[in-house]
Design an enzyme around this catalytic site. Structure first.
Site, PDB file in Angstrom:
ATOM      1  N   GLU A  25       0.923  -1.258  -0.109  1.00  0.00           N
ATOM      2  CA  GLU A  25      -0.043  -0.131   0.085  1.00  0.00           C
ATOM      3  C   GLU A  25       0.928   1.351  -0.197  1.00  0.00           C
ATOM      4  O   GLU A  25       0.750   2.219  -0.685  1.00  0.00           O
ATOM      5  CB  GLU A  25      -1.043   0.169   1.133  1.00  0.00           C
ATOM      6  CG  GLU A  25      -1.951  -0.975   1.082  1.00  0.00           C
ATOM      7  CD  GLU A  25      -2.705  -1.056   2.753  1.00  0.00           C
ATOM      8  OE1 GLU A  25      -3.862  -1.052   2.421  1.00  0.00           O
ATOM      9  OE2 GLU A  25      -2.078  -1.052   3.720  1.00  0.00           O
ATOM     10  N   ASP A 226     -10.282 -10.998   3.096  1.00  0.00           N
ATOM     11  CA  ASP A 226     -10.645 -12.283   3.087  1.00  0.00           C
ATOM     12  C   ASP A 226     -11.709 -12.271   4.283  1.00  0.00           C
ATOM     13  O   ASP A 226     -11.914 -11.294   4.762  1.00  0.00           O
ATOM     14  CB  ASP A 226      -9.327 -12.909   3.955  1.00  0.00           C
ATOM     15  CG  ASP A 226      -8.802 -12.371   5.278  1.00  0.00           C
ATOM     16  OD1 ASP A 226      -9.530 -12.504   6.362  1.00  0.00           O
ATOM     17  OD2 ASP A 226      -8.121 -11.515   5.212  1.00  0.00           O
TER      18      ASP A 226
HETATM   19  N1  SAH Z   1       2.342 -12.337   5.865  1.00  0.00           N
HETATM   20  C1  SAH Z   1       1.687 -10.910   5.944  1.00  0.00           C
HETATM   21  C2  SAH Z   1       1.065 -10.928   7.342  1.00  0.00           C
HETATM   22  C3  SAH Z   1       0.021 -10.250   7.079  1.00  0.00           C
HETATM   23  S1  SAH Z   1      -0.791 -10.101   8.797  1.00  0.00           S
HETATM   24  C4  SAH Z   1       2.796 -10.001   5.602  1.00  0.00           C
HETATM   25  O1  SAH Z   1       3.909 -10.149   5.342  1.00  0.00           O
HETATM   26  O2  SAH Z   1       2.272  -8.827   5.362  1.00  0.00           O
HETATM   27  C5  SAH Z   1      -2.275  -9.758   8.550  1.00  0.00           C
HETATM   28  C6  SAH Z   1      -2.520  -8.236   8.195  1.00  0.00           C
HETATM   29  O3  SAH Z   1      -3.569  -7.790   7.663  1.00  0.00           O
HETATM   30  C7  SAH Z   1      -2.523  -7.376   9.498  1.00  0.00           C
HETATM   31  O4  SAH Z   1      -1.938  -6.042   9.319  1.00  0.00           O
HETATM   32  C8  SAH Z   1      -3.972  -7.323  10.027  1.00  0.00           C
HETATM   33  O5  SAH Z   1      -4.383  -6.211  10.293  1.00  0.00           O
HETATM   34  C9  SAH Z   1      -4.749  -7.404   8.489  1.00  0.00           C
HETATM   35  N2  SAH Z   1      -5.655  -8.597   8.486  1.00  0.00           N
HETATM   36  C10 SAH Z   1      -6.094  -9.030   7.265  1.00  0.00           C
HETATM   37  N3  SAH Z   1      -7.123 -10.052   7.510  1.00  0.00           N
HETATM   38  C11 SAH Z   1      -7.053 -10.164   8.673  1.00  0.00           C
HETATM   39  C12 SAH Z   1      -7.730 -11.401   9.491  1.00  0.00           C
HETATM   40  N4  SAH Z   1      -8.289 -12.414   8.867  1.00  0.00           N
HETATM   41  N5  SAH Z   1      -7.307 -11.603  10.835  1.00  0.00           N
HETATM   42  C13 SAH Z   1      -6.534 -10.538  11.582  1.00  0.00           C
HETATM   43  N6  SAH Z   1      -5.964  -9.518  10.766  1.00  0.00           N
HETATM   44  C14 SAH Z   1      -6.185  -9.538   9.408  1.00  0.00           C
END
Ligand code: SAH
Length: 259
Positions: A25, A226
């Site tokens: 982003e 998601d």
């Molecule tokens: N492997 C990813 C990790 C992302 S963790 C990376 O390297 O970027 C997930 C991120 O998306 C967090 O910042 C959270 O705020 C958001 N997020 C999206 N879907 C989520 C879900 N189902 N549960 C919790 N956070 C979620």
């Protein structure tokens, strides 16, 4: 505090912070920045510059509540930002909050905060509050910017034809929620306590608490990546790679024009 921009018109302005959860982003926004300058602080990179006539600081929250709170405090203490706008992705929790939709937060709670029986479950100890509100005026602008962005052709081209913008409560916690049972349980537990949650993520409530303490207006927008269900771990990376960046860019550009 750092001088923010070489532009005379903006010299006296204190910047707006655009806090992104994902590097995908932020990348699109850094590319648009005029007079960009990178400052490293607290193990993080902050991008200072000008975007659509506004002095801005772009930062990555990092993942989780503590990391996001550190970033927010640094934005306020070190860079003197006057407003913080958060863009990120989230899991849809309520029925009808689908992948490709946008949620503008009215307020936040921490779904994993439980100091009971000393304090009611979910209440932030010593604040006497469970839900921390976003700034009403800034959130209204962010809502308008999100609607305008979603109406844009290039976003529609990503295949979320029926996508819409919601406004409501977001739950934050230090857990990636990725199971249909888990997300249903979480939603029902919160609903039982009187909290109808639209989406779940990992940072917003922490930034809201920092902004409350410092008296800095805060607004947040999350694109649904998601459904926090059994396929969340597959939907998430696909969405963030292909869609999160154009969404964030379109929303932020429109918002800055409204400020
Ligand atoms: N492997 C990813 C990790 C992302 S963790 C990376 O390297 O970027 C997930 C991120 O998306 C967090 O910042 C959270 O705020 C958001 N997020 C999206 N879907 C989520 C879900 N189902 N549960 C919790 N956070 C979620």
């Amino acid at each position: 505090m750092f001088p923010v921009t070489p532009s005379a018109a903006l010299a006296a302005a204190t910047p707006v912070a655009i806090l992104s959860a994902l590097s995908q982003e932020q990348r699109g926004l850094v590319e648009l920045l005029r007079s960009p300058r990178k400052v490293s602080h607290a193990g993080r990179d902050f991008w200072l510059g000008e975007l659509h006539g506004q002095a801005v600081v772009l930062a990555l929250s990092r993942i989780g509540k503590v990391a996001a709170a550190i970033t927010a405090a640094a934005l306020i203490e070190r860079f003197g930002v006057r407003r913080i706008v958060f863009t990120g992705v989230a899991g849809g929790l309520a029925d009808g909050v689908n992948v490709g939709d946008i949620v503008v937060a009215t307020d936040f709670l921490q779904h994993d905060l439980d100091a009971s029986p000393l304090f009611p479950r979910y209440e932030v100890p010593l604040y006497g509050k469970t839900r921390l509100a976003s700034d009403v005026d800034l959130s209204a602008l962010l809502f308008n910017a999100s609607c305008a962005a979603l109406a844009q052709q290039s976003l529609a081209a990503h295949g979320f034809a029926g996508a819409c913008v919601h406004q409501g409560l977001i739950a934050s916690g230090d857990r990636f929620v990725c199971g249909a049972d888990e997300s249903r349980k979480l939603r029902d537990l919160l609903a039982g306590a009187g909290h109808a949650v639209l989406a779940v993520e990992m940072e917003g409530a922490a930034v809201a608490q920092v902004c409350l303490d410092y008296g800095v207006p805060f607004a947040a927008v999350r694109t649904i990546s998601d459904r926090a269900d059994d396929s969340a771990h597959r939907d998430f990376p696909r969405f963030t790679d292909e869609v999160a960046s154009p969404y964030a860019r379109a929303i932020v550009e429109r918002l800055l024009n409204l400020l």
